[in-house]
Design an enzyme around this catalytic site. Structure first.
Site, PDB file in Angstrom:
ATOM      1  CG  PHE B 127      -2.371   0.144   0.888  1.00 53.96           C
ATOM      2  CD1 PHE B 127      -3.102  -0.945   0.470  1.00 53.96           C
ATOM      3  CD2 PHE B 127      -2.994   1.390   0.954  1.00 53.96           C
ATOM      4  CE1 PHE B 127      -4.443  -0.816   0.128  1.00 53.96           C
ATOM      5  CE2 PHE B 127      -4.341   1.530   0.615  1.00 53.96           C
ATOM      6  CZ  PHE B 127      -5.063   0.435   0.206  1.00 53.96           C
ATOM      7  CD  GLN B 247      -5.643  10.560   3.593  1.00 54.34           C
ATOM      8  OE1 GLN B 247      -6.277   9.565   3.927  1.00 54.34           O
ATOM      9  NE2 GLN B 247      -4.330  10.602   3.615  1.00 54.34           N
ATOM     10  CG  HIS B 249      -8.867   8.365  -1.648  1.00 55.50           C
ATOM     11  ND1 HIS B 249      -8.787   8.085  -2.990  1.00 55.50           N
ATOM     12  CD2 HIS B 249      -8.344   7.298  -1.010  1.00 55.50           C
ATOM     13  CE1 HIS B 249      -8.241   6.884  -3.136  1.00 55.50           C
ATOM     14  NE2 HIS B 249      -7.959   6.386  -1.954  1.00 55.50           N
ATOM     15  CG  LEU B 259     -12.545   5.933  -0.964  1.00 58.28           C
ATOM     16  CD1 LEU B 259     -11.378   5.300  -0.239  1.00 58.28           C
ATOM     17  CD2 LEU B 259     -12.163   7.285  -1.506  1.00 58.28           C
ATOM     18  CD  GLU B 262      -3.182   4.683  -2.029  1.00 62.25           C
ATOM     19  OE1 GLU B 262      -3.874   5.451  -1.368  1.00 62.25           O
ATOM     20  OE2 GLU B 262      -2.107   4.211  -1.596  1.00 62.25           O
ATOM     21  NE  ARG B 293      -4.979   7.178   0.293  1.00 60.31           N
ATOM     22  CZ  ARG B 293      -5.625   6.464   1.205  1.00 60.31           C
ATOM     23  NH1 ARG B 293      -6.081   7.043   2.289  1.00 60.31           N
ATOM     24  NH2 ARG B 293      -5.820   5.176   1.038  1.00 60.31           N
ATOM     25  CG  HIS B 363     -10.792   8.950   2.541  1.00 55.94           C
ATOM     26  ND1 HIS B 363     -11.851   8.089   2.470  1.00 55.94           N
ATOM     27  CD2 HIS B 363      -9.694   8.197   2.817  1.00 55.94           C
ATOM     28  CE1 HIS B 363     -11.412   6.849   2.693  1.00 55.94           C
ATOM     29  NE2 HIS B 363     -10.122   6.894   2.931  1.00 55.94           N
ATOM     30  NE  ARG B 405      -6.470   7.630   7.186  1.00 50.75           N
ATOM     31  CZ  ARG B 405      -6.726   6.645   6.315  1.00 50.75           C
ATOM     32  NH1 ARG B 405      -6.036   5.524   6.332  1.00 50.75           N
ATOM     33  NH2 ARG B 405      -7.671   6.787   5.411  1.00 50.75           N
TER      34      ARG B 405
END
Lengths: 236, 601
Positions: B127, B247, B249, B259, B262, B293, B363, B405
Site C-alpha cells: 500500500f 485528507q 482521497h 472511493l 488506490e 494522496r 475522506h 495518514r
C-alpha cells in the site's frame, strides 16, 4: 449526455403520532444517473422535508436503505433512475417500506428489531478452537475459505428476509440462518452441537420453503439459498 | 410546539461507549473480556453497529509480523513518521506499530475471515507509503479481507461485543457530555424512534463517533458522519486538535464520492485530463500516478483550475478521468472487479471500454479530540486529563497520523487504540464511583437547540444551507487554502450559523423526525467547519494534507499540534501541544531518521 427523466414515486406514508397511513405521489425531474437515495433527498429538498427514509453509507456496503420498489426489495442507494425505468419498464414507482420490522415513519422501519433474529443466530464464534500449535493465526487454506466466503459478504439488509415467503412467522429468515451456517462451516468453531440446535429449531432452516427468492434479490449477489440448502443437507 | 422537552429516563452502567464502530467496540470487547460482569452500553446512530462507517473500509490493516523475515516494525514506524510530514507523536506511533500484529491475530482468532495465502496464512498486500528498509522498496504489510477489510473488522468487534452481552442502543445521538466537578459521568442522548431524551450515567465514558467530512461537497463518508462527537466535546469546553488536517482521497467516483481504491492505480490505472494527457507525469515525474494522496489531489485540482478538467452533466460536478482501458482483461475480471463494479453501478460506465470520471473526495479527519497514548482525553494545553472520559478511533487524535495518514493505518489505529482505551478504562473502573444523579442542568443544551429549531419561523431552507456549506468548504477550506479564502470562509460560516437558526423545520413532532435530526447535524457540521477553518488559518505553512498556497512549504516554526477551544460558536481560543519526538531523543539506532526530515517520495 444523460437526458432528465420525469418519474413519479408513489410512496407509503405513515405518521406515528396520528397512526395514519396514506400513499403520496411525488413527481420528480431527475437525471438518469441519480440513485433512488438521491431522488428521495431531492424530494426532501424541493418538495417535502417530512418524508422519512433511511440510508447510511449509500454505496451498498451497510444495508441501511432497503425498500420495496414495485414489489422488489432492494437497496435504494444502488438503483439508478435510468435502470429502474428500464428494469421495471415504467416511469411510475411504488415505494414501500420493508415488511420485516415495524414501520417507524414512512419508509423507515425499525431494523434494530429485525436484528434480533441475527443475534439469535449467534454470528460470533461460540467456542473457538484452541489456537494453532505454531502460534499466531489459525491456518486456513484458500480452498477451505472459498467454500463459505461468499456468505461472509452478507450485510444484513433484510432484502432476502422481506422477499422470503416464510420469514414472517416462525423462520429466523435467510440472512440470520446463513449467519449460523457460516459458523458451521468455519473450521474455527467447535460448538457445532449448539449450532445444530439453532439450525434445526422450530425457527430453523426447515422453515425454508426453497422459493430461492433470497438469492434472487440479494444486493450482494450471494446465493443465499445455496447455503440454506447446504444447511438442510448437513454438508458443512 | 406542543411537547415540553424533558429527560424521560435515566439509565446506569459501568461503561458508556458513544459510537459503536470499530474503535468503540474494540474497547467494549476488551473490557467485556477482561472484566466479566461489567455493564456496558454502546450507542450508535445507525440501527446496528454492523452498519457503522468502519464497514466501508476496503484496503487493509497495516501490521508487521515480528517473525517476518523482511519487514520490521521500525520500518513501519519510520513510514508513519515520514508520512505524517513529521507531525505525528513518536511514542504513539511506536506503541501502535508494535501492537499491530497481536491485534491482527486477535481479530483472526475471534472469527475474522482474512484472505489467505497458499501457506494458509493471512494474506498481505502493498500500500502507498509502506516500504521496507526506510523507504527502499514496497512492503507487503496490509493484512486484508478481500476488498472489505473494514467489514471483517466491524463484524468481528460487533460479534464479540454481542457475545459478551454489551447492550446496544441504536438510532440515537449523544447530545451532551455530562461533566461534574471536572469528572465525566455520562451523557444525554436522544432516541430517534420515540423522540425521547435519556440520561445515561456511567463510571467511564468512551467517545468514538468517527469521522466528520460530510461538510465537503464530495465526501466518501457516511450520511451520519457529521462531527457530532467533536461538537459536543467543544460544547463541553474541551479542545480539539489538528482539525485542519482533512485528507482528500484523489479518486472519488464523481457524484456519490465513493472511493475508487488506490489499488486501481497500483494495477496501472492512469489519471488523464480533458485532453487525455497523463498529467501526473508533470507533477511527480518518478512516482507519477502512485504519488501520495495529498500530492495527487492537488494535481487534479490544478488541472481543473487551469481549464483541463471536465464537467459531468448528470452529477453537475467537475472531474478528471481515470483510465483503466489498457489493463489486461484478467486484471479487470479478477483483481479489481469489485471496485470497477462501483463505476458500472453508480455512474454507468464500463471501465474496460470507457474512461471513468473521478474527483478528489474528502475522506478522513486526521485530527480529533486530543488524547494521550492511553486514550485519556486531555482538557487543556498542559495535557491534564478528564477523569472518566476516553476517546479513540477517527474521532480522537493521540496522534498516530499527525497531519497526514498512510492508507491502512486507520484500521490499525482504531483497533489498537480501541484496545488500549479499553485497558485503561478497566484500570480506571477499579476505583471509580457510581455517579449519583444527573446534574440538574442536564439536557438543557439540547433542549435549547431543539427549541430553537422547532420554533424557528424563518424562511431559510435546510438544503440550501447544507449545499452552501458544502461548496464553501470544498472551494475555500479544501485541498488548497489561502489566508483570503479562509477569512472569507470564516465570514460565510458566521452567516450560515445565523441562517441555520432560522430554518423552518418540516414538522414539530419529536418522533422519528428526520428533518429535526438533520438540522442538529447541520449545526454540528457548521461548528466543526469553523474549527477546521480557524486551525487552517493559524497554521501558516503547508504540511501533510494541509496546503496553504500563500505558505507552500513546511516550517519548523509550526512543529506542534494545533489545539482549538470553541466553547461557544466563533469564540476561538488557540493553543499548542508539542509533538512527541521520543524516538529521536532516545538517540537509539536509526534515531537520526526521526528528526524533522524531508518528506520526498
Amino acid at each position: 449526455m444523460s437526458k432528465p427523466y420525469t418519474i413519479t414515486l408513489a410512496i407509503n406514508r405513515y405518521d406515528p403520532d396520528t397512526k395514519l397511513s396514506w400513499i403520496q405521489a411525488y413527481q420528480v425531474e431527475a437525471s438518469g444517473i441519480l440513485r433512488f437515495v438521491d431522488v428521495l433527498r431531492k424530494i426532501n429538498d424541493e418538495q417535502d422535508p417530512t418524508l422519512a427514509w433511511a440510508s447510511s453509507c449509500e454505496h451498498a456496503q451497510c444495508g441501511s436503505c432497503g425498500i420495496i420498489v414495485n414489489g422488489k426489495p432492494l437497496l435504494a442507494c444502488e438503483l439508478l433512475v435510468r435502470e429502474a425505468v428500464q428494469q421495471f419498464n415504467t416511469h411510475t414507482f411504488r415505494l414501500r417500506p420493508l415488511t420485516i420490522a415495524p414501520v417507524l415513519r414512512d419508509l423507515v422501519v425499525d431494523l434494530e428489531k429485525a436484528y434480533d433474529r441475527v443475534h439469535e443466530a449467534k454470528p460470533y464464534l461460540i467456542k473457538p478452537a484452541p489456537p494453532c500449535p505454531e502460534g499466531d493465526e489459525y491456518r486456513i487454506s484458500p480452498e477451505t475459505l472459498e467454500v463459505y466466503v461468499e456468505a461472509t459478504q452478507c450485510i444484513n439488509c433484510f432484502c432476502c428476509a422481506t422477499a422470503c415467503i416464510s420469514s414472517h412467522h416462525h423462520f429466523l429468515g435467510p440472512n440470520a440462518t446463513m449467519a449460523n451456517i457460516v459458523r458451521l462451516m468455519d473450521p474455527r468453531e467447535t460448538a457445532k452441537d449448539e449450532r445444530m440446535d439453532i439450525l434445526c429449531s422450530e425457527d430453523g432452516v426447515y422453515r425454508c420453503h426453497t422459493s430461492k427468492s433470497c438469492s434472487f434479490v440479494c444486493p450482494k449477489d450471494i446465493d443465499v439459498s445455496h447455503f440454506l440448502a447446504l444447511g438442510k443437507e448437513g454438508r458443512f | 410546539m406542543g411537547e415540553k422537552l424533558t429527560i424521560d429516563s435515566t439509565l446506569r452502567c459501568d461503561v458508556l461507549v458513544i459510537g459503536a464502530g470499530g474503535a468503540g467496540l474494540r474497547a467494549a470487547a476488551h473490557i467485556a473480556e477482561q472484566r466479566p460482569g461489567t455493564k456496558i452500553i454502546a450507542l450508535t446512530k445507525v440501527v446496528s453497529p454492523q452498519k457503522s462507517h468502519t464497514t466501508t473500509a476496503q484496503g487493509g490493516m497495516a501490521a508487521v509480523d515480528p517473525k517476518d523475515p523482511e519487514d520490521r516494525p521500525i520500518f513501519h514506524i519510520f513510514d508513519t513518521w515520514k508520512g505524517s510530514d513529521c507531525s505525528a507523536d513518536q511514542n504513539v506511533i511506536k506503541k501502535i506499530c508494535d501492537m499491530g500484529w497481536e491485534e491482527v491475530v486477535w481479530l483472526e482468532r475471534h472469527g475474522m475471515h482474512f484472505s489467505r495465502t497458499e501457506e494458509k496464512r493471512i494474506a498481505k498486500r502493498p500500500f502507498g507509503g509502506h516500504m521496507l528498509n526506510f523507504g527502499e522498496t514496497k512492503a507487503f504489510r496490509a493484512c486484508y479481507e478481500a476488498s472489505r477489510t473494514g467489514k471483517g473488522i466491524m463484524d468481528t468487534v460487533w460479534n464479540e461485543s454481542l457475545k459478551y452481552g454489551v447492550a446496544f442502543i441504536g438510532q440515537c445521538i449523544a447530545t451532551e457530555i455530562l461533566l461534574k466537578d471536572g469528572i465525566c459521568i455520562g451523557a444525554v442522548i436522544f432516541r430517534f424512534p420515540e423522540g425521547k431524551f435519556m440520561a445515561i450515567l456511567a463510571k467511564a465514558t468512551i467517545v468514538a463517533t468517527g469521522g466528520n467530512t460530510r461538510m465537503y461537497q464530495v465526501s466518501s463518508n457516511c450520511r451520519g458522519n457529521t462531527g457530532d462527537g467533536l461538537a459536543i466535546a467543544l460544547h463541553a469546553g474541551l479542545p480539539v486538535m489538528d482539525l485542519e488536517a482533512v485528507q482528500f482521497h484523489p479518486t472519488g467516483i464523481v457524484g456519490p464520492g465513493i472511493l475508487a481504491s488506490e489499488a486501481l492505480r497500483g494495477e496501472g490505472a492512469i489519471l488523464r485530463n480533458k485532453d487525455e494527457e497523463p498529467f501526473m507525469e508533470r507533477y511527480a515525474p518518478t512516482a507519477k500516478d502512485l504519488a501520495p494522496r495529498d500530492l495527487i489531489s492537488r494535481a487534479i485540482v490544478q488541472e481543473m483550475r487551469q481549464g483541463r478538467g471536465l464537467f459531468h452533466e448528470g452529477h453537475n460536478a467537475p472531474h478528471v478521468w481515470l483510465d483503466l482501458r489498457h489493463l489486461p482483461k484478467e486484471v479487470h475480471e479478477k483483481k479489481i472487479q469489485e471496485v470497477c463494479s462501483f463505476f458500472k453501478r453508480f455512474v454507468g460506465v464500463d471501465p474496460e471500454k470507457d474512461l471513468c470520471p473521478v474527483t478528489p473526495t474528502a475522506h478522513y479527519q486526521m485530527g480529533g479530540i486530543p488524547t494521550n497514548e492511553f486514550g485519556e482525553v486531555q482538557s487543556d494545553t498542559q495535557q491534564a486529563i478528564v477523569p472518566g472520559l476516553f476517546a479513540c478511533g477517527e474521532l480522537a487524535a493521540a496522534s498516530l497520523h499527525g497531519l497526514n495518514r498512510l492508507g491502512t493505518n486507520s484500521l490499525l489505529e482504531l483497533i489498537t487504540m480501541g484496545k488500549v482505551t479499553g485497558e485503561r478504562a478497566v484500570e480506571y473502573l477499579k476505583d471509580a464511583k457510581d455517579p449519583e444523579a444527573p446534574p440538574p442542568e442536564a439536557g438543557h443544551i439540547v433542549f435549547d437547540q431543539f427549541s430553537t429549531y422547532l420554533n424557528a419561523q424563518g424562511k431559510e431552507k435546510y438544503a440550501q444551507i447544507r449545499d452552501t456549506l458544502r461548496n464553501l468548504m470544498m472551494d475555500k477550506v479544501g485541498i488548497f487554502r489561502t489566508e483570503k479564502s479562509l477569512l472569507e470562509a470564516i465570514e460565510s460560516l458566521r452567516e450560515l450559523k445565523e441562517k441555520a437558526m432560522h430554518i423552518t423545520v418540516g414538522m414539530t413532532s419529536l418522533r422519528a423526525n428526520q428533518d429535526l435530526w438533520q438540522i442538529w447535524e447541520l449545526n454540528n457540521l457548521i461548528t466543526v467547519s469553523m474549527v477546521i477553518a480557524q486551525g487552517a488559518l493559524a497554521r501558516k505553512e503547508s504540511r501533510g494534507a494541509h496546503f496553504r498556497e500563500d505558505y507552500p512549504t513546511r516550517s519548523n516554526e509550526f512543529n506542534y499540534h494545533t489545539l482549538v477551544f470553541m466553547p461557544e460558536f466563533d469564540k476561538i481560543i488557540l493553543g499548542k501541544r508539542p509533538i512527541d519526538t521520543s524516538i529521536f531523543e532516545a538517540k537509539g539506532e536509526h534515531y537520526e531518521l526521526f528528526d524533522y526530515i524531508k518528506r520526498e517520495y
